[in-house]
Design a protein around this motif. Structure first.
Motif, mmCIF file in Angstrom:
data_model
loop_
_atom_site.group_PDB
_atom_site.id
_atom_site.type_symbol
_atom_site.label_atom_id
_atom_site.label_comp_id
_atom_site.label_asym_id
_atom_site.label_seq_id
_atom_site.Cartn_x
_atom_site.Cartn_y
_atom_site.Cartn_z
ATOM 1 N N MET A 165 31.952 28.005 31.733
ATOM 2 C CA MET A 165 32.292 29.360 32.170
ATOM 3 C C MET A 165 32.498 30.250 30.950
ATOM 4 S SD MET A 165 32.833 29.457 35.618
ATOM 5 C CE MET A 165 33.947 30.865 35.796
ATOM 6 N N SER A 166 32.391 31.552 31.164
ATOM 7 C CA SER A 166 32.731 32.529 30.115
ATOM 8 C C SER A 166 33.860 33.417 30.624
ATOM 9 C CB SER A 166 31.522 33.391 29.766
ATOM 10 O OG SER A 166 30.532 32.601 29.159
ATOM 11 N N PHE A 167 34.828 33.648 29.761
ATOM 12 C CA PHE A 167 36.057 34.332 30.168
ATOM 13 C C PHE A 167 36.145 35.682 29.477
ATOM 14 C CE2 PHE A 167 36.608 29.945 31.012
ATOM 15 C CZ PHE A 167 37.441 29.858 32.124
ATOM 16 N N ARG A 168 36.357 36.749 30.270
ATOM 17 C CA ARG A 168 36.547 38.063 29.686
ATOM 18 C C ARG A 168 37.286 38.967 30.652
ATOM 19 N NH1 ARG A 168 30.746 41.240 29.595
ATOM 20 N NH2 ARG A 168 30.757 41.775 31.784
ATOM 21 N N PRO A 169 38.031 39.938 30.214
ATOM 22 C CA PRO A 169 38.249 40.262 28.802
ATOM 23 C C PRO A 169 39.241 39.336 28.107
ATOM 24 C CG PRO A 169 39.497 41.767 30.187
ATOM 25 C CD PRO A 169 38.711 40.904 31.119
ATOM 26 N N LEU A 170 40.003 38.534 28.877
ATOM 27 C CA LEU A 170 40.987 37.628 28.287
ATOM 28 C C LEU A 170 40.647 36.186 28.666
ATOM 29 C CD1 LEU A 170 44.276 39.627 29.074
ATOM 30 C CD2 LEU A 170 42.941 39.634 26.949
ATOM 31 N N VAL A 171 41.139 35.242 27.879
ATOM 32 C CA VAL A 171 40.821 33.836 28.151
ATOM 33 C C VAL A 171 41.705 33.230 29.240
ATOM 34 C CG1 VAL A 171 39.887 33.366 25.854
ATOM 35 C CG2 VAL A 171 42.337 33.008 26.283
ATOM 36 N N THR A 172 42.615 34.024 29.798
ATOM 37 C CA THR A 172 43.573 33.460 30.745
ATOM 38 C C THR A 172 43.018 33.278 32.152
ATOM 39 O OG1 THR A 172 44.384 35.731 30.865
ATOM 40 C CG2 THR A 172 45.701 34.149 29.604
ATOM 41 N N VAL A 181 32.371 19.740 31.162
ATOM 42 C CA VAL A 181 32.733 21.102 31.578
ATOM 43 C C VAL A 181 33.446 21.805 30.432
ATOM 44 C CG1 VAL A 181 32.954 20.409 33.994
ATOM 45 C CG2 VAL A 181 34.994 20.464 32.542
ATOM 46 N N GLY A 182 33.354 23.115 30.410
ATOM 47 C CA GLY A 182 34.017 23.824 29.322
ATOM 48 C C GLY A 182 33.732 25.301 29.336
ATOM 49 N N ALA A 183 33.575 25.851 28.124
ATOM 50 C CA ALA A 183 33.432 27.295 27.960
ATOM 51 C C ALA A 183 32.318 27.587 26.965
ATOM 52 C CB ALA A 183 34.744 27.900 27.450
ATOM 53 N N ASN A 184 31.668 28.732 27.156
ATOM 54 C CA ASN A 184 30.647 29.166 26.202
ATOM 55 C C ASN A 184 30.735 30.677 26.042
ATOM 56 O OD1 ASN A 184 29.173 29.669 28.851
ATOM 57 N ND2 ASN A 184 27.722 30.508 27.385
ATOM 58 N N CYS A 185 30.204 31.157 24.935
ATOM 59 C CA CYS A 185 30.038 32.581 24.660
ATOM 60 C C CYS A 185 31.397 33.305 24.574
ATOM 61 C CB CYS A 185 29.146 33.234 25.716
ATOM 62 S SG CYS A 185 28.282 34.700 25.128
ATOM 63 N N GLU A 186 31.332 34.573 24.311
ATOM 64 C CA GLU A 186 32.445 35.541 24.328
ATOM 65 C C GLU A 186 33.491 35.344 23.230
ATOM 66 O OE1 GLU A 186 32.300 38.213 25.719
ATOM 67 O OE2 GLU A 186 31.086 38.041 27.508
ATOM 68 N N GLN A 187 33.968 34.090 22.985
ATOM 69 C CA GLN A 187 35.019 33.915 21.981
ATOM 70 C C GLN A 187 34.493 33.209 20.736
ATOM 71 O OE1 GLN A 187 35.950 32.601 25.318
ATOM 72 N NE2 GLN A 187 36.547 34.725 25.723
ATOM 73 N N ASP A 188 35.094 33.566 19.623
ATOM 74 C CA ASP A 188 34.892 32.827 18.380
ATOM 75 C C ASP A 188 35.596 31.471 18.508
ATOM 76 O OD1 ASP A 188 37.015 34.935 18.485
ATOM 77 O OD2 ASP A 188 37.810 33.785 16.818
#
Ligand SMILES: [Zn+2]
Length: 316
Positions: free
Chosen positions: A185-192, A215-222
């Motif tokens: 998933m990608s989280f925006r504007p916050l990672v919460t 499973v995890g996260a991609n894109c948006e955050q450094d």
């Protein structure tokens, strides 16, 4: 060539990522920024993968660079390759040919040195029209996954989904295909929380229950900002985590680079150094991250940095 589960059983697997922005920088992908305000969350912005049929040499070259940097999973450039998104960019009639060409190019370069993943992302229907569009989104995702399976991909990477509901639909289509699947998933504007209000841990739990291998996260955050997000996901799953961070700095007020004013035409001013990726790879081994790659802002130097970080000796 081993399967993805075989590769993952012997430690973190290195993939690649960052194709669209790197090819945009090289002049082969349209960011849409001269026609409309991109990154508004209303489904605007182009970044479609017609380069696979229009400039195949450019895509082939980048695949080769990622492979030579150490990637063992090449992502076919099928991101934003649903008929829905391609139609908005004027390429709907080429949906099959773009997806097929992208997989063929990745396969040609991968040979027996890497697996080929079909990349599947959100349709943008849900963010533009709301949850009422979910059934149409599901139909488009199912069609693209069928095309990718017929094209012979080894696995699927479902990535850059903003709504857990749309990810759920994609995972159900992926399960029907029988292909090994990584879900991020990608989280925006916050990672919460994601765009339909679920915590990272809940996202991880739901994606795990629907049959993903990692499973995890991609894109948006450094990488530095993605690490706490991954730790939050850890509490929702026992599966290996997958991480494909972006190479752009974010801020305390805005955790997503596509919501920053620098996106897309001033991204060079917020570029993260490759050293951050080497450190991230080293940390990844201690965090139970089973699949590691890059995303927007990464090129071969960043994948090589991840490979170097994974190769460094563990310190007790
Ligand atoms: Zn990205």
């Amino acid at each position: 060539m081993n399967t993805l589960p075989q590769l993952m059983s012997s430690g973190p697997v290195l993939g690649d990522g960052g194709y669209l922005i790197e090819l945009e920088r090289r002049g082969y992908v349209d960011s849409g920024s001269r026609r409309e305000r991109v990154g508004t969350g209303r489904g605007s912005g182009q970044f479609t993968p017609e380069v696979a049929i229009e400039r195949p040499h450019a895509l082939r070259e980048l695949h080769q660079e990622f492979l030579d940097s150490g990637s063992r999973v090449l992502q076919a450039l099928t991101f934003f390759g649903t008929r829905e998104k391609l139609s908005r960019a004027g390429y709907g009639a080429q949906t099959e040919s773009i997806n097929l060409a992208a997989v063929r190019l990745a396969r040609d370069v991968a040979g027996d040195r890497a697996l080929v993943a079909g990349s599947v992302s959100r349709t943008q229907l849900v963010e533009r029209e709301g949850m009422g569009a979910l059934d149409r989104a599901r139909d488009h995702l199912a069609e693209q996954i069928r095309i990718l399976k017929d094209a012979g991909v080894d696995l699927l990477i479902l990535e850059t989904f903003f709504h857990l509901a749309e990810m759920r639909a994609a995972l159900e289509c992926a399960a029907t295909s029988g292909l090994p699947t990584i879900a991020t998933m990608s989280f925006r504007p916050l990672v919460t929380q994601c765009s339909d209000g679920h915590s990272p841990a809940d996202c991880a739990r739901v994606m795990s229950d629907l049959g993903a291998l990692a499973v995890g996260a991609n894109c948006e955050q450094d990488p530095q900002r993605m690490l706490p997000l991954l730790r939050a996901m850890r509490s929702g799953t026992t599966l290996p985590l997958a991480a494909q961070p972006a190479a752009f700095h974010t801020t305390e007020a805005c955790h997503s680079f596509t919501r920053l004013p620098e996106f897309p035409d001033d991204l060079e001013t917020i570029q993260v150094s490759r050293r951050v990726f080497r450190d991230f790879a080293r940390a990844a081994r201690n965090e139970g991250i089973g699949y590691l790659g890059g995303c927007c802002g990464c090129n071969a130097a960043y994948i090589r940095a991840l490979a170097e970080g994974l190769d460094e000796p563990m310190v007790a």
